[in-house]
Design an enzyme around this catalytic site. Structure first.
Site, PDB file in Angstrom:
ATOM      1  N   HIS A 126       0.843  -1.193   0.000  1.00 54.07           N
ATOM      2  CA  HIS A 126       0.000   0.000   0.000  1.00 54.07           C
ATOM      3  C   HIS A 126       0.882   1.249   0.000  1.00 54.07           C
ATOM      4  O   HIS A 126       1.922   1.286   0.676  1.00 54.07           O
ATOM      5  CB  HIS A 126      -0.898   0.034   1.239  1.00 54.07           C
ATOM      6  CG  HIS A 126      -1.688  -1.221   1.444  1.00 54.07           C
ATOM      7  ND1 HIS A 126      -2.595  -1.683   0.532  1.00 54.07           N
ATOM      8  CD2 HIS A 126      -1.697  -2.106   2.474  1.00 54.07           C
ATOM      9  CE1 HIS A 126      -3.135  -2.803   0.980  1.00 54.07           C
ATOM     10  NE2 HIS A 126      -2.605  -3.081   2.141  1.00 54.07           N
ATOM     11  N   GLU A 184      -1.648  -0.130   8.332  1.00 58.39           N
ATOM     12  CA  GLU A 184      -2.630  -1.012   8.959  1.00 58.39           C
ATOM     13  C   GLU A 184      -2.006  -1.840  10.070  1.00 58.39           C
ATOM     14  O   GLU A 184      -0.774  -1.902  10.209  1.00 58.39           O
ATOM     15  CB  GLU A 184      -3.260  -1.934   7.912  1.00 58.39           C
ATOM     16  CG  GLU A 184      -2.268  -2.846   7.227  1.00 58.39           C
ATOM     17  CD  GLU A 184      -2.839  -3.514   5.984  1.00 58.39           C
ATOM     18  OE1 GLU A 184      -3.943  -3.161   5.562  1.00 58.39           O
ATOM     19  OE2 GLU A 184      -2.154  -4.403   5.425  1.00 58.39           O
ATOM     20  N   HIS A 222       3.613  -7.332   1.798  1.00 57.26           N
ATOM     21  CA  HIS A 222       3.019  -8.250   2.773  1.00 57.26           C
ATOM     22  C   HIS A 222       1.956  -9.114   2.114  1.00 57.26           C
ATOM     23  O   HIS A 222       1.502  -8.825   1.005  1.00 57.26           O
ATOM     24  CB  HIS A 222       2.381  -7.458   3.918  1.00 57.26           C
ATOM     25  CG  HIS A 222       1.268  -6.558   3.474  1.00 57.26           C
ATOM     26  ND1 HIS A 222       1.479  -5.288   2.975  1.00 57.26           N
ATOM     27  CD2 HIS A 222      -0.080  -6.751   3.408  1.00 57.26           C
ATOM     28  CE1 HIS A 222       0.328  -4.727   2.659  1.00 57.26           C
ATOM     29  NE2 HIS A 222      -0.652  -5.603   2.900  1.00 57.26           N
ATOM     30  N   ARG A 277      -1.157  -4.974  -6.190  1.00 61.14           N
ATOM     31  CA  ARG A 277      -0.775  -6.384  -6.210  1.00 61.14           C
ATOM     32  C   ARG A 277       0.571  -6.553  -6.912  1.00 61.14           C
ATOM     33  O   ARG A 277       0.774  -6.045  -8.013  1.00 61.14           O
ATOM     34  CB  ARG A 277      -1.820  -7.232  -6.938  1.00 61.14           C
ATOM     35  CG  ARG A 277      -3.119  -7.418  -6.201  1.00 61.14           C
ATOM     36  CD  ARG A 277      -3.942  -8.558  -6.826  1.00 61.14           C
ATOM     37  NE  ARG A 277      -5.356  -8.409  -6.464  1.00 61.14           N
ATOM     38  CZ  ARG A 277      -6.295  -7.986  -7.270  1.00 61.14           C
ATOM     39  NH1 ARG A 277      -5.994  -7.638  -8.503  1.00 61.14           N
ATOM     40  NH2 ARG A 277      -7.539  -7.881  -6.855  1.00 61.14           N
TER      41      ARG A 277
END
Length: 319
Positions: A99, A116, A174, A194
């Site tokens: 991200h 996150e 991740h 992705r």
């Protein structure tokens, strides 16, 4: 103002399973429930008020009607609702992904970036995830590993178990592995790049889209930070309190309630309560809510006391 229950938006991504329906009480017509967005004002999936006088309204409409003061003083530094909270059921591996940070996402995607935190709710025997690289790597090697489908060789693979915590700063490459259920607290963003997806196909038989060029620009090319919920647990009498993560975007506690917890809200921030185990009764003023595993509760910012009585585990988040 009374606390309210929320019902989530659901996502049926191809890697998802059915545990959110069978074990967390989620009611959906979808065969697969990969994610339930428990606290969300995002355009891609909004929470709905499920109790009280505002029942049936979207969370955005509820906030608009009652005013932004219910979000608290700390939320005023954001020009959007600051966080999004999910349950994620990974029956299969998620894609290797990354991200962007705020600056890159605002410039290229028109929304904020995504830092996150993951709290592992369930992990099957042998379950693992990918978290950063296992060594320093050049951008050229990173690109080559993507192109020749050997990217997994340079990622940091971590075995996981129930209760583990991972802080995923924007830029960290991740992926959640199969056999894991998590509670995710994140910035209010749905931008994902992705990197690798095991050559999987969508429902029409087409390869799922990758975003390699953007991923190369935003990825941190080395091992990830290892803070990961190492703070001590505090015995508060009737419950324990452990800070799982704290950053500029959110603070997250895990409360393990053995009998009762006397708690307090204030005007600095709203509170989100996610019940991850057990059953309890939440009392705040004249409002009494029965809560159980899988429930999501929103407490408006205000100076008020509340109690939780029962045996349960709660993920408490605020900004």
């Amino acid at each position: 103002m009374e606390p309210i229950k929320l019902s989530p938006a659901y996502k049926d991504y191809l890697w998802g399973g059915t545990k959110l329906k069978t074990e967390y009480g989620k009611q959906s017509d979808l065969d697969i429930v990969a994610e339930s967005w428990e606290l969300s004002t995002h355009k891609d999936g909004q929470s709905i008020v499920a109790s009280g006088a505002d029942k049936g309204k979207t969370l955005s409409a509820y906030i608009a009607e009652h005013g932004e003061d219910i979000l608290g003083a700390n939320a005023k530094k954001f020009d959007y609702f600051p966080i999004l909270i999910k349950f994620i059921d990974a029956k299969d591996n998620l894609s290797i992904q990354v991200h962007p940070d705020d600056a890159y996402a605002l410039k290229n995607e028109g929304e904020y970036g995504k830092t996150e935190m993951w709290y592992i709710l369930e992990a099957e025997e042998g379950a693992s995830l990918y978290y950063g690289f296992n060594r320093e790597i050049t951008r050229e090697e990173y690109q080559q590993k993507i192109e020749d489908n050997t990217i997994l060789d340079v990622l940091n693979k971590v075995a996981v178990e129930k209760g583990d915590v991972f802080f995923i700063k924007s830029g960290t490459v991740h992926a959640i592995g199969k056999g894991i259920v998590i509670c995710e607290i994140q910035q209010n963003s749905n931008t994902t790049y992705r990197v690798y997806d095991y050559d999987r196909r969508d429902a029409q038989g087409n390869p799922r889209q990758l975003h390699v060029a953007k991923a190369l620009e935003v990825s941190t090319l080395g091992p990830a930070d290892t803070e990961n919920g190492s703070k001590p647990e505090t015995n508060c009498g009737g419950y324990t309190d452990k800070v799982l993560s704290s950053c500029n975007y959110f603070t997250v506690h895990r409360l393990k309630i053995q009998s009762s917890a006397a708690l307090r809200t204030d005007t600095t921030s709203f509170r989100s309560l996610i019940i991850t185990e057990g059953n309890a009764v939440l009392t705040m003023g004249e409002t009494i809510l029965s809560v159980t595993k899988g429930d999501s509760i929103f407490l408006p910012a205000q100076d008020a006391d509340y109690t939780i009585e029962g045996t349960c585990e709660v993920i408490l988040s605020y900004v």
